[in-house]
Design a protein around this motif. Sequence first.
Motif, short mmCIF file in Angstrom:
data_model
loop_
_atom_site.label_atom_id
_atom_site.label_comp_id
_atom_site.label_asym_id
_atom_site.label_seq_id
_atom_site.Cartn_x
_atom_site.Cartn_y
_atom_site.Cartn_z
N GLU A 161 0.85 -1.01 0.08
CA GLU A 161 0.02 -0.11 -0.01
C GLU A 161 0.91 1.26 0.18
N SER A 165 0.12 3.72 -3.14
CA SER A 165 -0.36 5.21 -2.84
C SER A 165 0.12 6.24 -3.43
N TYR A 201 -5.97 2.50 -6.48
CA TYR A 201 -5.09 3.51 -6.85
C TYR A 201 -4.69 3.23 -8.49
#
Length: 385
Positions: A161, A165, A201
């Motif tokens: 992540e 991100s 994302y």
Amino acid sequence: MKLFDVYPLFDINIVRGKGCRVWDEQGQEYLDLYGGHAVISIGHAHPHYIQKVYEQLQQLGFYSNSVINKLQVELAERLGRISGYDDYQLFLINSGAEANENALKLASFHTGRTRILSCEKAFHGRTSLAVEVTNNPKIIAPVNQNGHTTYLPLNNLEAWERELSKGDVCAVILECIQGVGGIQLATPEFAQGLQALCQKYGAVFICDEIQCGYGRSGKFFAHQWLGIRPDMITVAKGIANGFPMGAVLISPRFEPVYGQLGTTFGGNHLACAAALAVLDVMEQEQLVENACKVGEHLMAGLNSLRDEEQKTKGTSSILDVRGRGLMIGIDLSMPHKEPRSRLIHEEHVFTGCAGTNILRLLPPLCLTTEEADLFIAKFKKILFT
């Protein structure tokens, strides 16, 4: 001229095969628990496979992809139905590396981004992009070191992540069961979380099913154990039982653009005939179900052998047994070189390996429980003598 020496070879010339057995030129029989590196899916020299390839060769072996090839259409329809991906699109090529190469290119075309996330210990092939996402600096040439890839630990969702991100990742590529990496399994929580992060994302989620797919895990695709549905699935190895072939299964949200992807030999008539024969046999002989059943039996036998050795000796050479279906890793307390060599030369059993300590079992999906028991008995002799 001589061969370019790139492989350490056992001094054995295999000349014939049948089912899960192969024979060398002296007539010595071997139990094949390697399947030519997971390539032999339906067994060596299956009569239906031989007949279909022979019939096709009598008609037409090859013609250009500039004309219709109805065998390609039939393969796409049948593979979609059998695998559960009948709404996806199929792009046919020649190998696993080429499948990953094209999947990554398509992801980059689609997103306009250049960065890729891959697993530590991943292996995805030896062509340009495929080798760059392979976590092995020994095989990445300077020309392939372009800095596109970040390697992250399997099953550590937090680390993935953090990278996703940043918003610049075009694709995530994942083996749901790592082969060369030592039969390491992605967890459902990790895989489902990773898919959700890719959607959040805007990254393309690719599952590399080249080794763990096509029935080997006991489901058609290994990711189907995990409750996910990737944007693209790459396959090869078992798709045509030894005939060179690879493919990408592509989500319907990707629109093809003429000229972006292409191939000369991919999806040729012989390759498609071979792949269709493989699907015939897989369905008729229920080989996916067999891989699940015999794999469970084999893993149970190996765990029993570990317990027996522990009870007899106070220690065991087997540290762990892991995998799914007929993709099994035996993690040893010693380097695999000696036991693997003894299995081949003394007990006449072929296995694969990974890392320094792991024996890798990748037999044809037609392996029987009797053949699994035979291997257990032979492996026991190696461990106890």
